[in-house]
Design a protein around this motif. Sequence first.
Motif, PDB file in Angstrom:
ATOM      1  N   SER A 262      13.246  73.217  48.060  1.00  0.00           N
ATOM      2  CA  SER A 262      14.153  74.289  48.464  1.00  0.00           C
ATOM      3  C   SER A 262      15.601  73.863  48.278  1.00  0.00           C
ATOM      4  N   GLU A 263      15.912  72.636  48.694  1.00  0.00           N
ATOM      5  CA  GLU A 263      17.282  72.134  48.576  1.00  0.00           C
ATOM      6  C   GLU A 263      17.722  72.063  47.121  1.00  0.00           C
ATOM      7  N   GLN A 264      16.833  71.579  46.259  1.00  0.00           N
ATOM      8  CA  GLN A 264      17.172  71.490  44.835  1.00  0.00           C
ATOM      9  C   GLN A 264      17.391  72.859  44.223  1.00  0.00           C
ATOM     10  N   ARG A 265      16.547  73.811  44.553  1.00  0.00           N
ATOM     11  CA  ARG A 265      16.645  75.133  43.957  1.00  0.00           C
ATOM     12  C   ARG A 265      17.934  75.828  44.393  1.00  0.00           C
ATOM     13  N   MET A 266      18.284  75.698  45.662  1.00  0.00           N
ATOM     14  CA  MET A 266      19.530  76.291  46.133  1.00  0.00           C
ATOM     15  C   MET A 266      20.732  75.611  45.484  1.00  0.00           C
ATOM     16  N   ARG A 267      20.684  74.285  45.388  1.00  0.00           N
ATOM     17  CA  ARG A 267      21.818  73.538  44.851  1.00  0.00           C
ATOM     18  C   ARG A 267      22.057  73.848  43.373  1.00  0.00           C
ATOM     19  N   TRP A 268      20.970  73.935  42.591  1.00  0.00           N
ATOM     20  CA  TRP A 268      21.155  74.205  41.167  1.00  0.00           C
ATOM     21  C   TRP A 268      21.580  75.646  40.913  1.00  0.00           C
ATOM     22  N   PHE A 269      21.088  76.575  41.716  1.00  0.00           N
ATOM     23  CA  PHE A 269      21.586  77.952  41.606  1.00  0.00           C
ATOM     24  C   PHE A 269      23.075  77.979  41.907  1.00  0.00           C
ATOM     25  N   ASN A 270      23.476  77.284  42.958  1.00  0.00           N
ATOM     26  CA  ASN A 270      24.878  77.283  43.346  1.00  0.00           C
ATOM     27  C   ASN A 270      25.753  76.597  42.301  1.00  0.00           C
ATOM     28  N   LYS A 271      25.241  75.542  41.653  1.00  0.00           N
ATOM     29  CA  LYS A 271      25.981  74.876  40.585  1.00  0.00           C
ATOM     30  C   LYS A 271      26.259  75.855  39.446  1.00  0.00           C
ATOM     31  N   GLY A 272      25.244  76.639  39.076  1.00  0.00           N
ATOM     32  CA  GLY A 272      25.433  77.627  38.021  1.00  0.00           C
ATOM     33  C   GLY A 272      26.407  78.708  38.428  1.00  0.00           C
ATOM     34  N   TYR A 273      26.336  79.109  39.693  1.00  0.00           N
ATOM     35  CA  TYR A 273      27.227  80.155  40.184  1.00  0.00           C
ATOM     36  C   TYR A 273      28.676  79.690  40.170  1.00  0.00           C
ATOM     37  N   GLU A 274      28.899  78.440  40.524  1.00  0.00           N
ATOM     38  CA  GLU A 274      30.263  77.909  40.540  1.00  0.00           C
ATOM     39  C   GLU A 274      30.790  77.652  39.123  1.00  0.00           C
ATOM     40  N   SER A 275      29.902  77.248  38.214  1.00  0.00           N
ATOM     41  CA  SER A 275      30.322  76.903  36.854  1.00  0.00           C
ATOM     42  C   SER A 275      30.484  78.126  35.963  1.00  0.00           C
ATOM     43  N   GLY A 276      29.445  78.946  35.886  1.00  0.00           N
ATOM     44  CA  GLY A 276      29.471  80.107  35.009  1.00  0.00           C
ATOM     45  C   GLY A 276      29.340  79.760  33.538  1.00  0.00           C
ATOM     46  N   ARG A 277      28.965  78.516  33.231  1.00  0.00           N
ATOM     47  CA  ARG A 277      28.881  78.065  31.836  1.00  0.00           C
ATOM     48  C   ARG A 277      27.510  77.445  31.587  1.00  0.00           C
ATOM     49  N   ILE A 278      26.888  77.837  30.494  1.00  0.00           N
ATOM     50  CA  ILE A 278      25.539  77.406  30.202  1.00  0.00           C
ATOM     51  C   ILE A 278      25.438  75.895  30.033  1.00  0.00           C
TER      52      ILE A 278
END
Length: 291
Positions: A262-278
């Motif tokens: 759960s922690e990993q999935r939330m963290r990686w979603f949030n990383k993508g949300y903050e970055s916005g770059r593939i």
Amino acid sequence: MKWKGKRASTNVEDARGRRVVAGGAGAGMLLNLVGRTFGIKGILVLVVIGVILWQAGIVDPAQLLGGAGQTQTVDYQGTPEEEERFDFVTVILAYTEDVWQAEFARHNAQYQDPSLVVYKSQVSTACGMGQSQMGPFYCPGDRKVYIDLSFYDELEQAFDAPGDFAQAYVIAHEVGHHVQNLMGTSGEVHARQGQADYNEYSVRLELQADYYAGVWAHHNQQYLDVGDIEEAMRAANAIGDDAIQRKQQGKIMPHTFTHGTSEQRMRWFNKGYESGRIEGGDTFSMPYGQL
């Protein structure tokens, strides 16, 4: 989430009226015919062809033998709530198309839209027979995302993850798998099936799809309401491998994880949300324990 009145994707197949009729008798007739005509060698050749086609993602062997049955189409009309959900996912798919077309263009590449198939109970796919118990999934063999809209009831009731943006996150995650397929990442991971580290690579693949869902959310902030990101994070938290195993088995077994905690999935979603770059979503180069 703001979605009503927005563009709906035309890459949506309404398969809710399709019904798969059992076809076991067809399999027996075909095998009997081949056996009488060509003997045991003919049957073996048929089986080998089926395996080759299945491994290539072209056809389900059950379909080749008639075991998957035939598909019949009946008139289908969902409840008003279900029809609104149908309209909702068509708009969410359109949102993903806009984001990934732009992101691929930024890298001088062309994005090929996936299709979204909305079905009821079970559906025939290039990856085999899909069933609602599997939850939403992506089939690289036909480049389609599949969903039974009743999953959203399960997401809300069984996983305690309500909200329209939690539902949108599910679609965005599966489209993330399509992005991986276009980039060749999925094929490289699936080629490792049967190897000892396959589960680890499966986790890396799923976390990257969560990251891509976050990238999508970053570029759709104009459509978000207060609390939407929290809805997505709650959904990611609820469907982590550790959360599901703890709920279903009363214990967790990390060596069996295929999607991440759960922690990993939330963290990686949030990383993508903050970055916005593939390009920020490389989950494959770092040590597994640092994901």
